[in-house]
Design a protein around this motif. Structure first.
Motif, PDB file in Angstrom:
ATOM      1  N   VAL A 102      -7.596 -13.213   8.040  1.00  0.00           N
ATOM      2  CA  VAL A 102      -7.174 -11.834   7.777  1.00  0.00           C
ATOM      3  C   VAL A 102      -8.070 -11.333   6.642  1.00  0.00           C
ATOM      4  CG1 VAL A 102      -5.346 -10.371   6.841  1.00  0.00           C
ATOM      5  CG2 VAL A 102      -4.774 -12.198   8.445  1.00  0.00           C
ATOM      6  N   TYR A 103      -8.615 -10.132   6.844  1.00  0.00           N
ATOM      7  CA  TYR A 103      -9.464  -9.524   5.812  1.00  0.00           C
ATOM      8  C   TYR A 103      -8.847  -8.184   5.428  1.00  0.00           C
ATOM      9  CZ  TYR A 103     -13.352  -7.418   3.412  1.00  0.00           C
ATOM     10  OH  TYR A 103     -14.123  -6.794   2.446  1.00  0.00           O
ATOM     11  N   ALA A 104      -8.695  -7.929   4.138  1.00  0.00           N
ATOM     12  CA  ALA A 104      -8.045  -6.674   3.717  1.00  0.00           C
ATOM     13  C   ALA A 104      -8.703  -6.103   2.467  1.00  0.00           C
ATOM     14  CB  ALA A 104      -6.567  -6.915   3.456  1.00  0.00           C
ATOM     15  N   GLU A 105      -8.710  -4.786   2.400  1.00  0.00           N
ATOM     16  CA  GLU A 105      -9.119  -4.069   1.182  1.00  0.00           C
ATOM     17  C   GLU A 105      -8.066  -3.022   0.869  1.00  0.00           C
ATOM     18  OE1 GLU A 105     -13.097  -2.525   1.002  1.00  0.00           O
ATOM     19  OE2 GLU A 105     -13.901  -4.156   2.224  1.00  0.00           O
ATOM     20  N   LEU A 106      -7.633  -3.032  -0.382  1.00  0.00           N
ATOM     21  CA  LEU A 106      -6.608  -2.107  -0.853  1.00  0.00           C
ATOM     22  C   LEU A 106      -7.229  -1.295  -1.981  1.00  0.00           C
ATOM     23  CD1 LEU A 106      -3.577  -2.929   0.124  1.00  0.00           C
ATOM     24  CD2 LEU A 106      -3.132  -3.126  -2.292  1.00  0.00           C
ATOM     25  N   GLU A 107      -7.169   0.024  -1.893  1.00  0.00           N
ATOM     26  CA  GLU A 107      -7.770   0.856  -2.944  1.00  0.00           C
ATOM     27  C   GLU A 107      -6.691   1.670  -3.665  1.00  0.00           C
ATOM     28  OE1 GLU A 107     -10.928   4.506  -3.306  1.00  0.00           O
ATOM     29  OE2 GLU A 107     -11.392   2.891  -1.899  1.00  0.00           O
ATOM     30  N   ARG A 108      -6.647   1.504  -4.977  1.00  0.00           N
ATOM     31  CA  ARG A 108      -5.656   2.241  -5.784  1.00  0.00           C
ATOM     32  C   ARG A 108      -6.062   3.693  -5.891  1.00  0.00           C
ATOM     33  NH1 ARG A 108      -2.688  -0.035 -11.195  1.00  0.00           N
ATOM     34  NH2 ARG A 108      -1.613   1.925 -11.044  1.00  0.00           N
ATOM     35  N   PRO A 109      -5.095   4.607  -5.886  1.00  0.00           N
ATOM     36  CA  PRO A 109      -5.464   6.019  -6.042  1.00  0.00           C
ATOM     37  C   PRO A 109      -6.053   6.285  -7.429  1.00  0.00           C
ATOM     38  CG  PRO A 109      -3.070   5.774  -6.032  1.00  0.00           C
ATOM     39  CD  PRO A 109      -3.636   4.414  -5.743  1.00  0.00           C
ATOM     40  N   ARG A 110      -6.909   7.286  -7.527  1.00  0.00           N
ATOM     41  CA  ARG A 110      -7.506   7.641  -8.833  1.00  0.00           C
ATOM     42  C   ARG A 110      -6.498   8.384  -9.682  1.00  0.00           C
ATOM     43  NH1 ARG A 110     -12.394   6.340  -9.624  1.00  0.00           N
ATOM     44  NH2 ARG A 110     -13.753   5.844  -7.879  1.00  0.00           N
ATOM     45  N   ALA A 157       0.837  -1.204   0.000  1.00  0.00           N
ATOM     46  CA  ALA A 157       0.000   0.000   0.000  1.00  0.00           C
ATOM     47  C   ALA A 157       0.872   1.256   0.000  1.00  0.00           C
ATOM     48  CB  ALA A 157      -0.929  -0.008   1.217  1.00  0.00           C
ATOM     49  N   ARG A 158       1.930   1.245   0.812  1.00  0.00           N
ATOM     50  CA  ARG A 158       2.853   2.397   0.850  1.00  0.00           C
ATOM     51  C   ARG A 158       3.498   2.599  -0.513  1.00  0.00           C
ATOM     52  NH1 ARG A 158       4.264   0.795   5.960  1.00  0.00           N
ATOM     53  NH2 ARG A 158       5.993  -0.474   5.205  1.00  0.00           N
ATOM     54  N   HIS A 159       3.973   1.509  -1.085  1.00  0.00           N
ATOM     55  CA  HIS A 159       4.706   1.569  -2.355  1.00  0.00           C
ATOM     56  C   HIS A 159       3.845   2.106  -3.496  1.00  0.00           C
ATOM     57  CE1 HIS A 159       6.717  -0.265  -5.967  1.00  0.00           C
ATOM     58  NE2 HIS A 159       7.713   0.370  -5.381  1.00  0.00           N
ATOM     59  N   HIS A 160       2.573   1.717  -3.514  1.00  0.00           N
ATOM     60  CA  HIS A 160       1.694   2.114  -4.620  1.00  0.00           C
ATOM     61  C   HIS A 160       0.758   3.273  -4.261  1.00  0.00           C
ATOM     62  CE1 HIS A 160       2.815  -1.142  -7.370  1.00  0.00           C
ATOM     63  NE2 HIS A 160       2.866  -1.925  -6.313  1.00  0.00           N
ATOM     64  N   GLY A 161       0.910   3.807  -3.055  1.00  0.00           N
ATOM     65  CA  GLY A 161       0.051   4.918  -2.635  1.00  0.00           C
ATOM     66  C   GLY A 161      -1.400   4.510  -2.483  1.00  0.00           C
ATOM     67  N   CYS A 162      -1.639   3.256  -2.080  1.00  0.00           N
ATOM     68  CA  CYS A 162      -3.008   2.747  -1.923  1.00  0.00           C
ATOM     69  C   CYS A 162      -3.516   2.996  -0.506  1.00  0.00           C
ATOM     70  CB  CYS A 162      -3.062   1.241  -2.166  1.00  0.00           C
ATOM     71  SG  CYS A 162      -2.567   0.728  -3.814  1.00  0.00           S
ATOM     72  N   ARG A 163      -4.828   3.100  -0.388  1.00  0.00           N
ATOM     73  CA  ARG A 163      -5.456   3.120   0.937  1.00  0.00           C
ATOM     74  C   ARG A 163      -5.643   1.665   1.349  1.00  0.00           C
ATOM     75  NH1 ARG A 163     -10.114   2.333   2.947  1.00  0.00           N
ATOM     76  NH2 ARG A 163     -11.113   1.938   0.936  1.00  0.00           N
TER      77      ARG A 163
END
Length: 222
Positions: free
Chosen positions: A214-222, A196-202
């Motif tokens: 483990v449950y995760a959601e990663l959101e890519r920046p627009r 997430a840090r590397h790609h600027g994701c939330r």
């Protein structure tokens, strides 16, 4: 990775998966219903926009795709797996339910390109209890993030470290999973944070069911 130019390593992996699941695939969904906790939570959280395409990495017998298709009937759906035996079962299962609209492909999760699965990118990608079966799971995460459209979301559920469950339970579960070449990933939350840090994701990553998953959601920046 397209079905046309597999590396020897990918072919070995496909053959191993086929051997492992050749007979098991027929009872696969029945047996896993009780211990793959968090799958339904993941499906409920996909929430695609109109015409958003959804991809499942490691779709297996298609159990999740059926549930996703029922919940989001307007969304274009895609799935891939490295195992031809699993895909054969999935195709039959989807056809029986009138869900031939779901596009299935054979591909290696550690090196797939979105374009080979049918689109340049996907608004939603999910991985349900698949990472713990793949030795190079970090490569899968990288490929998945690369396959997201801007603003797209990657949803993941997999085995946790059972930290708030009895020690005997963890010992038995991990021993049983190892027989099926499934190895819960202790480093998953840290690896997701780094990604997430590397790609600027939330990133929203949490332990659910007392550490069972483990449950995760990663959101890519627009």
């Amino acid at each position: 990775m397209s079905a046309h130019h597999h590396s020897p390593a990918a072919e070995d992996a496909a053959e191993a998966m086929n051997r492992n699941y050749r007979y098991q695939r027929h009872i696969y969904d029945l047996t896993r219903k009780y211990y793959l906790l968090g799958r339904d939570r993941l499906i409920a959280s996909i929430k695609p926009g109109k015409d958003d395409a959804i991809l499942e990495i490691g779709c297996g017998t298609g159990r999740n795709l059926v549930a996703v298709a029922r919940r989001y009937p307007q969304s274009p759906l895609y799935g891939f797996d490295i195992s031809t035996a699993m895909l054969e079962t999935a195709r039959r299962s989807l056809a029986r339910r009138g869900l031939a609209r779901i596009a299935l492909a054979q591909a290696d999760a550690t090196r797939f390109e979105a374009g080979e699965i049918g689109r340049p990118g996907f608004e939603r990608i999910y991985i349900s209890y698949t990472l713990s079966m793949i030795p190079d799971w970090r490569a899968v995460l990288e490929r998945a993030v690369a396959g997201l459209t801007p603003g797209g979301r990657l949803l993941i559920v997999d085995f946790g470290q059972q930290e708030r469950l009895p020690a005997w339970f963890k010992r038995l579960l991990f021993a049983w999973l190892a027989r099926y070449h499934v190895h819960p990933i202790a480093a998953l939350p840290a690896a997701l944070a780094e990604l997430a840090r590397h790609h600027g994701c939330r990133l929203d990553c949490r332990s659910i069911h007392r550490g069972y998953a483990v449950y995760a959601e990663l959101e890519r920046p627009r």
